[in-house]
Design a protein around this motif. Structure first.
Motif, mmCIF file in Angstrom:
data_model
loop_
_atom_site.group_PDB
_atom_site.id
_atom_site.type_symbol
_atom_site.label_atom_id
_atom_site.label_comp_id
_atom_site.label_asym_id
_atom_site.label_seq_id
_atom_site.Cartn_x
_atom_site.Cartn_y
_atom_site.Cartn_z
ATOM 1 N N UNK A 74 7.897 7.453 -3.419
ATOM 2 C CA UNK A 74 7.213 7.387 -2.127
ATOM 3 C C UNK A 74 6.496 6.046 -2.039
ATOM 4 N N UNK A 75 7.004 5.171 -1.192
ATOM 5 C CA UNK A 75 6.309 3.913 -0.901
ATOM 6 C C UNK A 75 5.203 4.305 0.074
ATOM 7 N N UNK B 299 -6.965 2.469 6.804
ATOM 8 C CA UNK B 299 -8.388 2.785 6.842
ATOM 9 C C UNK B 299 -8.807 2.846 8.297
ATOM 10 N N UNK B 300 -9.333 3.993 8.677
ATOM 11 C CA UNK B 300 -9.753 4.247 10.055
ATOM 12 C C UNK B 300 -8.628 3.944 11.042
ATOM 13 N N UNK B 301 -7.410 4.355 10.674
ATOM 14 C CA UNK B 301 -6.264 4.212 11.555
ATOM 15 C C UNK B 301 -5.575 2.858 11.511
ATOM 16 N N UNK B 302 -6.109 1.898 10.778
ATOM 17 C CA UNK B 302 -5.507 0.567 10.671
ATOM 18 C C UNK B 302 -4.673 0.512 9.389
ATOM 19 N N UNK B 303 -3.363 0.418 9.558
ATOM 20 C CA UNK B 303 -2.441 0.435 8.422
ATOM 21 C C UNK B 303 -2.344 -0.941 7.782
ATOM 22 N N UNK B 304 -2.382 -0.949 6.442
ATOM 23 C CA UNK B 304 -2.169 -2.178 5.682
ATOM 24 C C UNK B 304 -0.669 -2.348 5.448
ATOM 25 N N UNK B 305 -0.206 -3.562 5.411
ATOM 26 C CA UNK B 305 1.205 -3.822 5.129
ATOM 27 C C UNK B 305 1.518 -3.357 3.705
ATOM 28 N N UNK B 306 2.601 -2.619 3.546
ATOM 29 C CA UNK B 306 3.004 -2.143 2.224
ATOM 30 C C UNK B 306 3.511 -3.323 1.398
ATOM 31 N N UNK B 307 3.081 -3.382 0.139
ATOM 32 C CA UNK B 307 3.564 -4.422 -0.775
ATOM 33 C C UNK B 307 4.890 -3.999 -1.411
ATOM 34 N N UNK B 308 4.998 -2.723 -1.767
ATOM 35 C CA UNK B 308 6.210 -2.207 -2.374
ATOM 36 C C UNK B 308 7.293 -2.017 -1.318
ATOM 37 N N UNK B 309 8.520 -2.052 -1.765
ATOM 38 C CA UNK B 309 9.682 -1.690 -0.944
ATOM 39 C C UNK B 309 10.629 -0.925 -1.860
ATOM 40 N N UNK B 310 11.654 -0.331 -1.305
ATOM 41 C CA UNK B 310 12.638 0.351 -2.149
ATOM 42 C C UNK B 310 13.342 -0.647 -3.069
ATOM 43 N N UNK C 136 4.526 18.885 -8.544
ATOM 44 C CA UNK C 136 5.343 18.345 -9.632
ATOM 45 C C UNK C 136 4.507 17.386 -10.471
ATOM 46 N N UNK C 137 4.995 17.118 -11.682
ATOM 47 C CA UNK C 137 4.408 16.020 -12.444
ATOM 48 C C UNK C 137 4.499 14.770 -11.581
ATOM 49 N N UNK C 138 3.443 13.974 -11.555
ATOM 50 C CA UNK C 138 3.420 12.840 -10.627
ATOM 51 C C UNK C 138 2.604 11.688 -11.183
ATOM 52 N N UNK C 139 2.908 10.516 -10.674
ATOM 53 C CA UNK C 139 2.166 9.296 -11.002
ATOM 54 C C UNK C 139 2.019 8.454 -9.752
ATOM 55 N N UNK C 140 0.978 7.645 -9.743
ATOM 56 C CA UNK C 140 0.941 6.559 -8.773
ATOM 57 C C UNK C 140 0.826 5.268 -9.558
ATOM 58 N N UNK C 141 1.404 4.216 -9.007
ATOM 59 C CA UNK C 141 1.380 2.895 -9.634
ATOM 60 C C UNK C 141 0.979 1.897 -8.565
ATOM 61 N N UNK C 142 -0.008 1.075 -8.903
ATOM 62 C CA UNK C 142 -0.434 0.070 -7.939
ATOM 63 C C UNK C 142 0.379 -1.209 -8.099
ATOM 64 N N UNK C 143 0.407 -1.994 -7.052
ATOM 65 C CA UNK C 143 1.170 -3.244 -6.961
ATOM 66 C C UNK C 143 0.478 -4.350 -7.748
ATOM 67 N N UNK C 144 1.267 -5.097 -8.535
ATOM 68 C CA UNK C 144 0.743 -6.206 -9.340
ATOM 69 C C UNK C 144 1.336 -7.567 -9.003
ATOM 70 N N UNK C 145 2.090 -7.687 -7.964
ATOM 71 C CA UNK C 145 2.606 -8.981 -7.490
ATOM 72 C C UNK C 145 3.759 -9.562 -8.284
ATOM 73 N N UNK C 146 4.201 -8.909 -9.370
ATOM 74 C CA UNK C 146 5.421 -9.382 -10.017
ATOM 75 C C UNK C 146 6.140 -8.211 -10.671
ATOM 76 N N UNK C 147 7.430 -8.333 -10.768
ATOM 77 C CA UNK C 147 8.288 -7.242 -11.228
ATOM 78 C C UNK C 147 7.946 -6.802 -12.637
ATOM 79 N N UNK C 148 7.724 -7.752 -13.547
ATOM 80 C CA UNK C 148 7.440 -7.392 -14.941
ATOM 81 C C UNK C 148 6.159 -6.566 -15.052
#
Length: 187
Positions: free
Chosen positions: A9-10, A15-26, A109-121
């Motif tokens: 799930x990307x 916040x207060x109805x103002x959406x931030x641009x998603x950093x992740x993509x499929x 279900x078992x689940x995780x969230x991962x935050x964006x770090x600006x590089x693939x590695x």
């Protein structure tokens, strides 16, 4: 080699109805998953994306996002069980001193969230770490006053906090392979 299905799930924040641009993509998720699978290949465990969904924004105040248990609870509440592991890929979170959060007994279900770090590695390493928690691995704590121990452990994937480690010990590999998560999908 067991293949563990993931529903991605990307999830952009708002916040207060103002959406931030998603950093992740499929596409960036697929690239990070290549890093994940490179790390977990040592344990003969592979992860596959069953589905990648760009989710509705999660409207949550910035100062509430760094409570990892609360955030993962809100994320998992939004989706039903689907016989896969749920992974929530979110933008960077201010003041979160970890790459994400994981709970083996998340609902449904078992689940995780991962935050964006600006590089693939870095994205892939943080994701691999969170999957390690889902496979019952705990944090590795380093005693930096013990130079020998610190040198031996600093490159371990499960080092607590922000790190760049990618190594797994034989004990960690055995524990991950024997985890309920791997056994569930091993067939």
């Amino acid at each position: 080699m067991p293949s563990i299905p993931l529903t991605i799930y990307i999830t952009p924040f708002a916040e207060k109805g103002v959406t931030e641009a998603a950093k992740w993509s499929c596409d960036s998720a697929k690239d990070a998953l290549d890093v994940v699978n490179g790390i977990w290949a040592k344990a003969n465990v592979a992860f596959v994306i069953k589905e990648c969904i760009v989710d509705a924004p999660l409207d949550i105040a910035k100062d509430s996002r760094n409570d990892d248990k609360r955030l993962l609870g809100v994320l998992t509440y939004r989706h039903s069980e689907d016989q896969s592991i749920h992974i929530y890929l979110v933008n960077s979170i201010e003041n979160l001193n970890a790459g994400g959060g994981s709970y083996q007994s998340s609902d449904p279900e078992a689940a995780s969230f991962v935050q964006w770090y600006y590089n693939t590695a870095a994205n892939g390493r943080a994701w691999a770490h969170e999957l390690g928690h889902l496979m019952t691995l705990d944090h590795v704590k380093i005693d930096f006053t013990n130079e020998r121990q610190a040198a031996a452990l600093r490159s371990n994937l499960m080092v607590e906090g922000l790190s760049t480690g990618r190594d797994l010990s034989a004990k960690q590999i055995a524990q991950a392979k024997g985890s309920p998560l791997v056994k569930r999908f091993a067939g």
